[in-house]
Design a protein around this motif. Structure first.
Motif, PDB file in Angstrom:
ATOM      1  N   ARG A  60      -4.519   7.810  -5.016  1.00  0.00           N
ATOM      2  CA  ARG A  60      -4.968   6.673  -4.736  1.00  0.00           C
ATOM      3  C   ARG A  60      -6.328   5.962  -3.913  1.00  0.00           C
ATOM      4  NH1 ARG A  60      -2.257   5.014  -9.001  1.00  0.00           N
ATOM      5  NH2 ARG A  60       0.601   5.606  -9.324  1.00  0.00           N
ATOM      6  N   TRP A  61      -6.457   4.783  -3.678  1.00  0.00           N
ATOM      7  CA  TRP A  61      -7.868   4.798  -3.331  1.00  0.00           C
ATOM      8  C   TRP A  61      -7.736   3.004  -3.221  1.00  0.00           C
ATOM      9  CZ3 TRP A  61     -11.526   8.193  -1.641  1.00  0.00           C
ATOM     10  CH2 TRP A  61     -11.628   9.031  -2.261  1.00  0.00           C
ATOM     11  N   PRO A  62      -8.472   2.428  -1.960  1.00  0.00           N
ATOM     12  CA  PRO A  62      -7.252   1.202  -2.158  1.00  0.00           C
ATOM     13  C   PRO A  62      -8.424   0.092  -2.904  1.00  0.00           C
ATOM     14  CG  PRO A  62      -9.076   2.109  -0.159  1.00  0.00           C
ATOM     15  CD  PRO A  62      -8.767   3.162  -0.981  1.00  0.00           C
ATOM     16  N   LEU A  63      -8.168  -0.854  -3.244  1.00  0.00           N
ATOM     17  CA  LEU A  63      -8.627  -1.983  -3.284  1.00  0.00           C
ATOM     18  C   LEU A  63      -9.191  -3.012  -2.783  1.00  0.00           C
ATOM     19  CD1 LEU A  63      -6.209  -2.833  -6.579  1.00  0.00           C
ATOM     20  CD2 LEU A  63      -8.052  -1.901  -6.701  1.00  0.00           C
ATOM     21  N   ARG A  64      -9.007  -3.029  -1.918  1.00  0.00           N
ATOM     22  CA  ARG A  64      -9.872  -3.967  -0.899  1.00  0.00           C
ATOM     23  C   ARG A  64      -9.327  -3.718   0.554  1.00  0.00           C
ATOM     24  NH1 ARG A  64      -8.435 -10.163   0.930  1.00  0.00           N
ATOM     25  NH2 ARG A  64     -10.208 -11.113   1.843  1.00  0.00           N
ATOM     26  N   THR A  65     -10.332  -4.282   1.242  1.00  0.00           N
ATOM     27  CA  THR A  65      -9.949  -3.428   3.539  1.00  0.00           C
ATOM     28  C   THR A  65     -10.622  -4.768   4.221  1.00  0.00           C
ATOM     29  OG1 THR A  65     -10.242  -1.965   4.899  1.00  0.00           O
ATOM     30  CG2 THR A  65     -12.201  -2.485   3.613  1.00  0.00           C
ATOM     31  N   VAL A  66      -9.725  -5.162   4.971  1.00  0.00           N
ATOM     32  CA  VAL A  66      -9.878  -6.464   5.604  1.00  0.00           C
ATOM     33  C   VAL A  66     -10.020  -6.164   7.191  1.00  0.00           C
ATOM     34  CG1 VAL A  66      -9.782  -9.151   6.508  1.00  0.00           C
ATOM     35  CG2 VAL A  66      -9.522  -8.011   4.094  1.00  0.00           C
ATOM     36  N   THR A  67     -10.795  -5.806   8.030  1.00  0.00           N
ATOM     37  CA  THR A  67     -11.040  -4.978   9.274  1.00  0.00           C
ATOM     38  C   THR A  67     -10.426  -3.951   9.334  1.00  0.00           C
ATOM     39  OG1 THR A  67     -10.350  -6.855  10.027  1.00  0.00           O
ATOM     40  CG2 THR A  67     -10.697  -6.359  11.711  1.00  0.00           C
ATOM     41  N   ASP A  68      -9.056  -3.432   9.742  1.00  0.00           N
ATOM     42  CA  ASP A  68      -8.199  -2.589   9.763  1.00  0.00           C
ATOM     43  C   ASP A  68      -7.057  -2.388   9.169  1.00  0.00           C
ATOM     44  OD1 ASP A  68      -7.393  -3.802  11.735  1.00  0.00           O
ATOM     45  OD2 ASP A  68      -6.000  -2.911  12.206  1.00  0.00           O
ATOM     46  N   SER A  69      -7.114  -3.473   7.730  1.00  0.00           N
ATOM     47  CA  SER A  69      -5.639  -3.194   6.612  1.00  0.00           C
ATOM     48  C   SER A  69      -5.901  -3.299   5.601  1.00  0.00           C
ATOM     49  CB  SER A  69      -4.953  -4.528   6.870  1.00  0.00           C
ATOM     50  OG  SER A  69      -5.610  -5.656   6.362  1.00  0.00           O
ATOM     51  N   TRP A  70      -5.397  -2.230   4.648  1.00  0.00           N
ATOM     52  CA  TRP A  70      -5.747  -2.299   3.326  1.00  0.00           C
ATOM     53  C   TRP A  70      -4.888  -2.137   2.345  1.00  0.00           C
ATOM     54  CZ3 TRP A  70     -10.592   1.357   3.607  1.00  0.00           C
ATOM     55  CH2 TRP A  70     -11.081   1.813   4.382  1.00  0.00           C
ATOM     56  N   VAL A  71      -5.479  -2.399   1.090  1.00  0.00           N
ATOM     57  CA  VAL A  71      -4.753  -2.504   0.273  1.00  0.00           C
ATOM     58  C   VAL A  71      -4.864  -1.404  -1.011  1.00  0.00           C
ATOM     59  CG1 VAL A  71      -3.874  -4.898  -1.668  1.00  0.00           C
ATOM     60  CG2 VAL A  71      -5.101  -5.133   0.607  1.00  0.00           C
TER      61      VAL A  71
END
Length: 610
Positions: free
Chosen positions: A543-554
Motif C-alpha cells: 500500500r502507498w499513501p494517497l495524501r500526506t499533511v505534515t506528518d499524517s498519511w492517508v
C-alpha cells in the motif's frame, strides 16, 4: 487547637489574614517563612501581556511585606478556621498550594481546595490577600486566578466588548483589551499606593511586582473569564482548555463557577506536580518554563548543555522565502486497479511526532562558522556531521530512481530541474540515506555542497525537556485525563512552533528560546521518519499513501492490512481516524484528474463516514 492552646498551622494562617494585628507569634511565623523562602530563591521570567509580547527581567522571589495592618476583610475568623475544605473531595495534592490561589465569587482557596477567605470584593482585599499569602514562583510568577464573571464583578472588572452580530471576533478582542486596560489601570490605585508596581499592559493577565529592601515579589493576577482576549490565543487558552473545536469541548472548564474553580485547582496542582512549573498563559510559555527550570538546574550543577544565546538564521545567500524545512502537503491520483480490494480509509499519524524528534536530535548553539567549498564538503562527509545549514543543489527528481507514489524527498525538490537551496543537517542525512529507508539515495558529490554554517558547540539540548513532557503525557494518557493530555500537547507543539518567532522572546532573559534552526531540524526529522515508515508499509503491505499533511498519511486499505505500529512509543504510527470506503467514493477517486479533487473526495468520505 493544639494541646498547648496554639492554633494549628492551617488555622493560624487563616486567623493571620483576618486578625492582622502584629502579634509576636504572627511576626515570628512570618519571619520563619521569609527565611525559608530566602533559602529557595528561584528566578522567574514574566510572560507576555494580553496585547504585547512584554518583557520583564527575571527576579528573585521572596515574600512580600506581610505586616499589613488594615482590617477591612469582613470574614468571620472562627467560621473560616473551622470550615471544611472547599472541595468535597480534594481534586489533587497540595503541590501548587504555596504558589497559587483560586478566587471565585464565594471566596478564595488554595488549589487543593483548602479555604482561605470569604468573598474578595474589593481591590484592597485582593492586595491584602496577595501580600499575606507570600506565594512563591514555580517556573513562572506566583498566580492568583479570578474565576467566573461574578468574581470579576466583585472587583469592579466588568466590561462590555459588544456583540458578535456587530463586530468581527478580532474587533471584539481589540475592544475588550482596550476596555480592560483602562478599567484595570484605574482600579489598581489602592495596590499601587501600597507599593505594588504594574508591569506591562494589563488585560486578562495583570503582572504585578513589589520590592521590599533588596527583595522583589512578582505575581500574576489572571482573569479567567477574559482569557479569550489573549492576542495570540487562537482557540487554545493554555491550562483553561480549548474553546471552539467540538472534539475538544471536554477540555474547557465547567460552566458553574464553583466547579470551574475546583477543576482549575486540580489542573494547577497537576501542572506543578508533573511539569514542575505553574502553567504559563499559553502552552508555548509553559513549555519554555519547563526548559528554563532544567536550564537553571544545569547551571547549578554544571552538568549538561546550557544554551545562553538565541540561534537566529545566519545571513544566507540564495535564501528561499518561508520555512527552511517546510511541512509536506501532497496528494496524488490513484493508479488504475489500486483500490479494487480496499474497504476503508485510514489516516495514520506519528504519536507526538515533534516531541519524539525533539528528544532525539542534537542541536547546535553558540557561534556558527561560515565555511565554503572543500571545507564545507569535508564537513558533510564526516561520520558525525556537525549541526548546521548546508547550501546544496538538489538534482531533478526525474533523474533519480525514486518511488512515484510518494512525495519528493525534500519539499524544495523539483521533478524537472535542479534546485539550489539550504537544508539542515537532518535533511542532509535524509538525502544521503538509501531510497529503501525513505531517503534520496544521493552521495555528497551529488549535492554539490558549496557553503555551510556549522556549529562547534552542540548537544541534546531538549532531551531532558522532552523526557519531562513525555512522562507527563503518559500520565495524562494512562489516567484518561483529556484536558491535561491536550495541555501537554499544547506545551510542546506551541513551544516548538514559537521557536521561529523572535517577537515571542524579546526579553533578554528569554532570547535563548529563539531557535529557528532547532525547529527546522525537528520538522525535517519528523518528515524523514514519515517517509521511512511509508517505505516500510509499502514493503509489508503493497500500500502507498494517497495524501500526506505534515506528518499524517492517508491510505486506502483492506480489512487485513495493518499499517499502524503496535508500539506505544513516541514517533510510532497510530491510527488518527478511519472510515468505511464506499464504492461511490472509489469511483469518484478514479474519476479525479487532479490532486485537489482527490483531497476534496477524501475529506468528504470522512465527513460522510461520521
Amino acid at each position: 487547637m493544639s494541646p498547648k492552646g496554639e492554633p494549628s498551622p492551617e488555622i493560624a494562617e487563616q486567623i493571620a489574614l483576618f486578625d492582622l494585628a502584629d502579634s509576636d507569634a504572627t511576626t515570628g511565623r512570618n519571619n520563619e517563612r521569609n527565611d525559608e523562602r530566602n533559602d529557595s530563591v528561584e528566578t522567574v521570567v514574566a510572560a507576555t501581556t494580553a496585547t504585547e509580547a512584554a518583557s520583564a527581567d527575571a527576579v528573585a522571589d521572596t515574600v512580600a511585606d506581610t505586616s499589613a495592618t488594615e482590617t477591612d476583610i469582613a470574614s468571620d475568623a472562627t467560621d473560616a478556621a473551622h470550615s471544611p475544605p472547599t472541595w468535597e473531595s480534594l481534586p489533587a495534592g497540595e503541590e501548587a498550594d504555596g504558589h497559587a490561589i483560586v478566587v471565585s465569587a464565594g471566596g478564595s482557596c488554595r488549589p487543593s481546595g483548602h479555604p482561605l477567605t470569604g468573598p474578595v470584593d474589593s481591590i484592597a482585599k485582593l492586595a491584602k490577600l496577595i501580600g499575606w499569602a507570600g506565594l512563591q514562583p514555580m517556573g513562572a510568577p506566583a498566580q492568583v486566578w479570578i474565576v467566573g464573571m461574578d468574581a470579576c464583578e466583585q472587583l469592579g472588572w466588568m466590561i462590555d466588548p459588544g456583540s458578535e452580530d456587530d463586530a468581527t471576533p478580532e474587533q471584539l478582542r481589540t475592544d475588550a483589551c482596550t476596555q480592560l486596560e483602562h478599567l484595570i489601570s484605574t482600579s489598581l490605585e489602592p495596590m499601587l499606593t501600597d507599593g505594588w508596581e504594574l508591569r506591562g499592559t494589563p488585560g486578562h493577565r495583570i503582572h504585578l511586582s513589589r520590592t521590599v529592601g533588596k527583595s522583589t515579589a512578582m505575581v500574576d493576577v489572571i482573569l479567567e473569564p477574559y482569557a479569550w482576549t489573549m492576542w495570540n490565543s487562537g482557540d487554545t487558552l493554555g491550562i483553561l482548555g480549548t474553546e471552539s473545536d467540538d472534539e475538544l469541548r471536554d477540555t474547557e472548564l465547567p460552566s458553574a463557577d464553583a466547579d470551574a474553580a475546583r477543576e482549575l485547582g486540580r489542573r494547577l496542582a497537576w501542572s506543578v506536580k508533573n511539569l514542575g512549573v505553574l502553567p504559563g498563559h499559553t502552552g508555548a510559555r509553559t513549555g519554555a518554563a519547563v526548559l528554563d527550570k532544567i536550564r537553571r538546574e544545569r547551571k547549578r550543577t554544571g552538568k549538561g548543555l546550557i544554551v545562553n544565546t538565541a540561534g537566529p538564521v545566519p545571513p544566507l545567500d540564495n535564501e528561499r522565502p518561508g520555512d527552511l524545512e517546510p511541512a509536506v502537503l501532497w496528494t496524488r491520483l490513484p493508479e488504475p486497479g489500486e483500490l479494487e480490494d480496499t474497504t476503508r480509509l485510514v489516516t495514520i499519524d506519528q504519536r507526538a511526532a515533534y516531541l519524539a524528534s525533539a528528544g532525539m536530535l542534537t542541536f547546535g548553539t553558540g557561534a556558527s562558522r561560515h565555511v565554503f567549498a572543500d571545507e564545507a564538503e569535508t564537513a558533510a562527509r564526516e561520520t558525525k556531521r556537525p549541526f548546521g545549514l548546508w547550501l546544496v543543489t538538489l538534482p531533478a527528481a526525474a533523474s533519480l530512481n525514486l518511488p512515484t507514489r510518494l512525495p519528493l524527498p525534500h519539499p524544495h525538490m523539483r521533478n524537472d530541474q535542479p534546485v539550489s537551496t539550504w537544508v539542515t543537517t537532518v535533511s542532509l542525512e535524509g538525502l544521503t540515506s538509501p531510497v529503501v529507508d525513505g531517503g534520496a539515495g544521493l552521495d555528497v558529490d551529488d549535492l554539490a555542497i558549496s557553503e555551510a554554517w556549522i556549529y562547534a558547540e552542540q548537544g541534546r539540548a531538549l532531551e531532558s525537556w522532552a523526557a519531562t513532557l513525555r512522562t507527563a503525557r503518559q500520565i495524562a494518557t494512562t489516567t484518561d485525563d483529556r484536558p491535561m493530555k491536550e495541555f501537554t500537547a499544547a506545551c510542546y507543539k506551541g513551544y516548538i512552533g514559537r521557536m521561529l518567532n523572535p517577537d515571542m522572546w524579546t526579553s533578554t532573559k528569554m532570547q535563548h528560546h529563539h531557535q529557528p534552526l532547532w525547529r527546522a531540524s525537528i520538522m525535517a526529522h519528523s518528515r524523514w521518519r514519515g517517509r521511512r515508515a511509508a517505505m516500510r508499509i509499502a514493503r509489508e503491505t503493497g500500500r502507498w499513501p494517497l495524501r500526506t499533511v505534515t506528518d499524517s498519511w492517508v491510505y486506502a486499505v483492506s480489512d487485513d492490512d495493518q499499517i499502524a505500529d503496535d508500539s506505544t512509543a513516541l514517533g510510532k504510527l497510530t491510527i488518527e481516524k478511519q472510515t468505511p470506503l464506499s464504492g461511490s467514493i472509489i469511483e469518484d477517486l478514479y474519476s479525479a484528474n487532479e490532486g485537489v479533487q482527490v483531497r476534496d473526495i477524501l475529506v468528504r468520505a470522512y465527513r460522510e463516514g461520521h
